[in-house]
Design a protein around this motif. Sequence first.
Motif, PDB file in Angstrom:
ATOM      1  N   LEU A   1      18.515  60.024 -24.786  1.00 44.47           N
ATOM      2  CA  LEU A   1      17.125  59.656 -24.502  1.00 44.47           C
ATOM      3  C   LEU A   1      16.937  58.136 -24.570  1.00 44.47           C
ATOM      4  CD1 LEU A   1      15.189  62.457 -26.381  1.00 44.47           C
ATOM      5  CD2 LEU A   1      15.450  62.178 -23.916  1.00 44.47           C
ATOM      6  N   LYS A   2      17.585  57.477 -25.518  1.00 49.25           N
ATOM      7  CA  LYS A   2      17.504  56.012 -25.599  1.00 49.25           C
ATOM      8  C   LYS A   2      18.056  55.382 -24.330  1.00 49.25           C
ATOM      9  CE  LYS A   2      17.917  55.701 -30.593  1.00 49.25           C
ATOM     10  NZ  LYS A   2      18.826  55.363 -31.703  1.00 49.25           N
ATOM     11  N   HIS A   3      19.155  55.930 -23.840  1.00 51.51           N
ATOM     12  CA  HIS A   3      19.740  55.414 -22.609  1.00 51.51           C
ATOM     13  C   HIS A   3      18.789  55.580 -21.424  1.00 51.51           C
ATOM     14  CE1 HIS A   3      22.560  54.477 -19.456  1.00 51.51           C
ATOM     15  NE2 HIS A   3      22.404  55.679 -18.943  1.00 51.51           N
ATOM     16  N   ARG A   4      18.093  56.699 -21.373  1.00 55.76           N
ATOM     17  CA  ARG A   4      17.147  56.938 -20.273  1.00 55.76           C
ATOM     18  C   ARG A   4      15.912  56.037 -20.394  1.00 55.76           C
ATOM     19  NH1 ARG A   4      17.550  63.487 -19.430  1.00 55.76           N
ATOM     20  NH2 ARG A   4      19.729  63.437 -18.775  1.00 55.76           N
ATOM     21  N   MET A   5      15.526  55.709 -21.623  1.00 61.30           N
ATOM     22  CA  MET A   5      14.356  54.839 -21.810  1.00 61.30           C
ATOM     23  C   MET A   5      14.698  53.376 -21.531  1.00 61.30           C
ATOM     24  SD  MET A   5      12.480  56.405 -25.169  1.00 61.30           S
ATOM     25  CE  MET A   5      11.212  55.174 -25.154  1.00 61.30           C
ATOM     26  N   TYR A   6      15.893  52.961 -21.920  1.00 65.09           N
ATOM     27  CA  TYR A   6      16.306  51.565 -21.793  1.00 65.09           C
ATOM     28  C   TYR A   6      17.672  51.479 -21.116  1.00 65.09           C
ATOM     29  CZ  TYR A   6      12.844  51.511 -25.528  1.00 65.09           C
ATOM     30  OH  TYR A   6      11.718  51.712 -26.277  1.00 65.09           O
TER      31      TYR A   6
ATOM     32  N   GLU B   1       6.220  60.812 -22.528  1.00 65.66           N
ATOM     33  CA  GLU B   1       6.236  62.218 -22.125  1.00 65.66           C
ATOM     34  C   GLU B   1       7.040  62.459 -20.855  1.00 65.66           C
ATOM     35  OE1 GLU B   1       2.453  64.095 -21.984  1.00 65.66           O
ATOM     36  OE2 GLU B   1       1.824  63.255 -23.892  1.00 65.66           O
ATOM     37  N   ASP B   2       7.235  61.426 -20.055  1.00 67.82           N
ATOM     38  CA  ASP B   2       7.959  61.630 -18.805  1.00 67.82           C
ATOM     39  C   ASP B   2       9.469  61.461 -18.961  1.00 67.82           C
ATOM     40  OD1 ASP B   2       7.553  58.958 -19.334  1.00 67.82           O
ATOM     41  OD2 ASP B   2       7.497  58.376 -17.233  1.00 67.82           O
ATOM     42  N   ILE B   3       9.940  61.088 -20.144  1.00 66.64           N
ATOM     43  CA  ILE B   3      11.375  60.962 -20.391  1.00 66.64           C
ATOM     44  C   ILE B   3      11.774  62.025 -21.404  1.00 66.64           C
ATOM     45  CG2 ILE B   3      13.202  59.489 -21.299  1.00 66.64           C
ATOM     46  CD1 ILE B   3      11.596  57.109 -20.302  1.00 66.64           C
ATOM     47  N   GLY B   4      12.638  62.917 -20.974  1.00 65.47           N
ATOM     48  CA  GLY B   4      13.045  63.993 -21.867  1.00 65.47           C
ATOM     49  C   GLY B   4      14.321  64.656 -21.388  1.00 65.47           C
ATOM     50  N   ILE B   5      14.686  65.697 -22.077  1.00 68.82           N
ATOM     51  CA  ILE B   5      15.883  66.465 -21.756  1.00 68.82           C
ATOM     52  C   ILE B   5      15.595  67.931 -22.071  1.00 68.82           C
ATOM     53  CG2 ILE B   5      16.858  66.021 -24.039  1.00 68.82           C
ATOM     54  CD1 ILE B   5      19.619  66.080 -22.812  1.00 68.82           C
TER      55      ILE B   5
ATOM     56  N   LEU C   1      15.079  74.434 -24.766  1.00 64.95           N
ATOM     57  CA  LEU C   1      14.392  73.551 -25.703  1.00 64.95           C
ATOM     58  C   LEU C   1      14.116  72.252 -24.967  1.00 64.95           C
ATOM     59  CD1 LEU C   1      13.427  72.744 -28.561  1.00 64.95           C
ATOM     60  CD2 LEU C   1      15.775  71.966 -28.973  1.00 64.95           C
ATOM     61  N   ARG C   2      12.848  71.875 -24.869  1.00 63.68           N
ATOM     62  CA  ARG C   2      12.477  70.615 -24.221  1.00 63.68           C
ATOM     63  C   ARG C   2      12.309  69.557 -25.311  1.00 63.68           C
ATOM     64  NH1 ARG C   2      10.797  71.700 -18.899  1.00 63.68           N
ATOM     65  NH2 ARG C   2      10.420  73.895 -18.575  1.00 63.68           N
ATOM     66  N   VAL C   3      13.011  68.441 -25.142  1.00 63.96           N
ATOM     67  CA  VAL C   3      12.965  67.349 -26.107  1.00 63.96           C
ATOM     68  C   VAL C   3      12.491  66.106 -25.367  1.00 63.96           C
ATOM     69  CG1 VAL C   3      14.279  65.974 -27.751  1.00 63.96           C
ATOM     70  CG2 VAL C   3      14.916  68.357 -27.338  1.00 63.96           C
ATOM     71  N   TYR C   4      11.424  65.483 -25.888  1.00 67.07           N
ATOM     72  CA  TYR C   4      10.875  64.279 -25.262  1.00 67.07           C
ATOM     73  C   TYR C   4      11.093  63.079 -26.164  1.00 67.07           C
ATOM     74  CZ  TYR C   4       8.490  67.435 -22.078  1.00 67.07           C
ATOM     75  OH  TYR C   4       8.224  68.394 -21.146  1.00 67.07           O
TER      76      TYR C   4
END
Length: 76
Positions: free
Chosen positions: A67-72, A21-25, A13-16
């Motif tokens: 995802l929040k950690h990866r964005m900020y 679009e370039d930050i996901g898991i 399962l890809r979650v963005y």
Amino acid sequence: MIKLYRPVPVPLLRVYANGAEDIGIVVSVLATPGGTWGYHEAPCGRRGFLFPCGDAKSAAEVVGDLLKHRMYPSTW
């Protein structure tokens, strides 16, 4: 006749992150000790354990926090 073992593909399962679009898991489900199942970050395999299966809402919160950690990253 010899039968060759062919690994079964693991569903992913890809979650963005919303608006990025370039930050996901990528999440998969793997067996965990004790006969249970758990959500894992797919590239990390068993080391990427996120949350036990059975409570999708709590698992989504863990993924959202990641995802929040990866964005900020500087806000953590």
